[in-house]
Design a protein around this motif. Structure first.
Motif, short mmCIF file in Angstrom:
data_model
loop_
_atom_site.label_atom_id
_atom_site.label_comp_id
_atom_site.label_asym_id
_atom_site.label_seq_id
_atom_site.Cartn_x
_atom_site.Cartn_y
_atom_site.Cartn_z
N ARG A 117 -5.06 -9.43 11.66
CA ARG A 117 -4.07 -9.54 10.59
C ARG A 117 -3.46 -8.19 10.21
O ARG A 117 -2.31 -8.13 9.80
N ARG A 118 -4.24 -7.12 10.33
CA ARG A 118 -3.77 -5.81 9.86
C ARG A 118 -3.38 -4.86 10.98
O ARG A 118 -2.73 -3.85 10.74
N GLY A 119 -3.81 -5.15 12.21
CA GLY A 119 -3.53 -4.23 13.31
C GLY A 119 -4.70 -3.30 13.52
O GLY A 119 -5.52 -3.11 12.62
N ALA A 120 -4.78 -2.71 14.70
CA ALA A 120 -5.90 -1.83 15.03
C ALA A 120 -5.88 -0.59 14.16
O ALA A 120 -4.83 0.01 13.93
N MET A 121 -7.05 -0.23 13.64
CA MET A 121 -7.18 0.97 12.81
C MET A 121 -8.66 1.26 12.61
O MET A 121 -9.50 0.45 13.00
N ALA A 122 -8.96 2.40 12.02
CA ALA A 122 -10.35 2.73 11.72
C ALA A 122 -10.90 1.67 10.76
O ALA A 122 -10.21 1.26 9.82
N LEU A 123 -12.11 1.22 11.02
CA LEU A 123 -12.73 0.16 10.22
C LEU A 123 -12.69 0.48 8.72
O LEU A 123 -12.40 -0.38 7.90
N LYS A 124 -12.93 1.75 8.35
CA LYS A 124 -12.98 2.10 6.92
C LYS A 124 -11.63 1.96 6.23
O LYS A 124 -11.56 1.92 5.00
N ASN A 125 -10.53 1.87 7.01
CA ASN A 125 -9.20 1.69 6.41
C ASN A 125 -8.77 0.22 6.32
O ASN A 125 -7.72 -0.08 5.76
N LEU A 126 -9.56 -0.67 6.88
CA LEU A 126 -9.20 -2.08 6.99
C LEU A 126 -9.02 -2.76 5.63
O LEU A 126 -8.07 -3.52 5.42
N THR A 127 -9.93 -2.49 4.70
CA THR A 127 -9.94 -3.19 3.41
C THR A 127 -10.12 -2.22 2.24
O THR A 127 -10.56 -2.62 1.16
N SER A 128 -9.75 -0.95 2.44
CA SER A 128 -9.99 0.08 1.43
C SER A 128 -8.82 0.24 0.47
O SER A 128 -8.32 1.33 0.23
N GLY A 129 -8.38 -0.86 -0.10
CA GLY A 129 -7.29 -0.86 -1.07
C GLY A 129 -6.95 -2.30 -1.41
O GLY A 129 -7.20 -3.21 -0.62
N THR A 134 -6.36 -7.96 0.74
CA THR A 134 -5.79 -9.30 0.69
C THR A 134 -5.12 -9.67 2.01
O THR A 134 -5.24 -10.80 2.47
N LYS A 135 -4.45 -8.69 2.63
CA LYS A 135 -3.82 -8.96 3.93
C LYS A 135 -4.89 -9.25 4.98
O LYS A 135 -4.79 -10.20 5.75
N ALA A 136 -5.94 -8.44 4.99
CA ALA A 136 -7.02 -8.60 5.97
C ALA A 136 -7.74 -9.94 5.80
O ALA A 136 -8.13 -10.57 6.78
N MET A 137 -7.87 -10.39 4.55
CA MET A 137 -8.63 -11.61 4.28
C MET A 137 -7.75 -12.85 4.17
O MET A 137 -8.27 -13.95 3.99
N GLY A 138 -6.44 -12.67 4.25
CA GLY A 138 -5.56 -13.84 4.16
C GLY A 138 -5.45 -14.41 2.76
O GLY A 138 -5.21 -15.61 2.57
N ILE A 139 -5.62 -13.56 1.75
CA ILE A 139 -5.47 -13.98 0.35
C ILE A 139 -3.98 -13.86 -0.01
O ILE A 139 -3.38 -12.81 0.21
N THR A 140 -3.41 -14.95 -0.51
CA THR A 140 -1.96 -14.99 -0.77
C THR A 140 -1.67 -15.56 -2.16
O THR A 140 -2.59 -15.95 -2.89
N MET A 141 -0.39 -15.66 -2.47
CA MET A 141 0.02 -16.27 -3.74
C MET A 141 -0.39 -17.74 -3.83
O MET A 141 -0.48 -18.29 -4.92
N GLU A 142 -0.68 -18.35 -2.70
CA GLU A 142 -1.16 -19.75 -2.72
C GLU A 142 -2.52 -19.86 -3.40
O GLU A 142 -2.92 -20.94 -3.82
N ASP A 143 -3.23 -18.74 -3.50
CA ASP A 143 -4.55 -18.76 -4.14
C ASP A 143 -4.47 -18.66 -5.66
O ASP A 143 -5.47 -18.86 -6.36
N TYR A 144 -3.28 -18.36 -6.19
CA TYR A 144 -3.08 -18.24 -7.64
C TYR A 144 -3.56 -19.50 -8.36
O TYR A 144 -3.23 -20.63 -7.96
N GLY A 145 -4.36 -19.31 -9.39
CA GLY A 145 -4.80 -20.44 -10.22
C GLY A 145 -6.04 -21.15 -9.73
O GLY A 145 -6.57 -22.03 -10.43
N ARG A 146 -6.52 -20.80 -8.54
CA ARG A 146 -7.77 -21.40 -8.06
C ARG A 146 -8.93 -20.86 -8.89
O ARG A 146 -8.74 -20.02 -9.76
N ARG A 147 -10.13 -21.31 -8.57
CA ARG A 147 -11.33 -20.81 -9.26
C ARG A 147 -12.24 -20.11 -8.26
O ARG A 147 -12.38 -20.56 -7.12
#
Length: 195
Positions: A117-129, A134-147
């Motif tokens: 989802r994010r493209g090749a990069m150093a592992l420590k940069n994958l989810t460090s922000g 959200t991009k790496a995990m596929g979290i989107t506006m469709e998740d708004y309001g869930r629990r």
């Protein structure tokens, strides 16, 4: 999902600053048709609503976007900033619009899918922000309001950190004295904390 033990609704009903610390070490999980991704939460920021000039709900601002912040603790508050979707945990009492921003996670499941989802990069940069995770995990506006105590996006028990660092929040320069509040929390020396 059986390998994960979901946090119960009561977990989210603690004061916002406490929740921001308690979330560290917990596991954020997203299940999608592409697969499951998960990461240990390593960095959070608290936003204390009506009296916090950095919060979207400052002065009890109530819009279509912020409406979920006024609901029960444990709801998902997603919003788009620049081009990134950011994910927050609704906290505080009903009608007391407070949230905890999840700023960074340490990947623990579905790393290949995250890289895809994010493209090749150093592992420590994958989810460090907040936008990266959200991009790496596929979290989107469709998740708004869930629990967060229900699939497909949920928080599960993890391992409590040995040491937590505290400092001012990031990227809120125009929020007066609120920019200096020490409401950012991270697992000390964790290499996945945002830069």
């Amino acid at each position: 999902m059986s390998q994960y033990q979901l946090l119960e609704t009561a977990f989210y009903q603690q004061p916002t600053l406490q929740l921001a610390k308690e979330l560290l070490g917990c596991t954020l999980v997203k299940i999608s048709t592409e697969g499951t991704t998960a990461g240990y939460i390593v960095e959070t920021e608290a936003y204390r609503g009506p009296h916090d000039r950095a919060a979207h709900s400052y002065n009890n601002r109530r819009t279509k976007r912020t409406e979920i912040m006024f609901k029960e603790a444990g709801h998902v508050y997603t919003y788009v900033m620049h081009t990134h979707c950011l994910v927050n945990v609704v906290s505080g009492e009903v009608e007391q619009p407070e949230v905890v921003l999840i700023r960074a996670v340490e990947p623990c499941e579905g790393v290949e899918l995250m890289v895809e989802r994010r493209g090749a990069m150093a592992l420590k940069n994958l989810t460090s922000g907040p936008g990266k995770l959200t991009k790496a995990m596929g979290i989107t506006m469709e998740d708004y309001g869930r629990r967060f105590d229900e699939s497909p996006l949920f928080i599960a028990k993890g391992v409590a950190p040995e040491e937590i660092s505290v400092g001012p929040r990031i990227g809120i320069a125009n929020s007066g004295e609120a920019k200096d509040y020490p409401w950012r929390f991270w697992i000390t020396d964790n290499s996945f904390v945002s830069r």
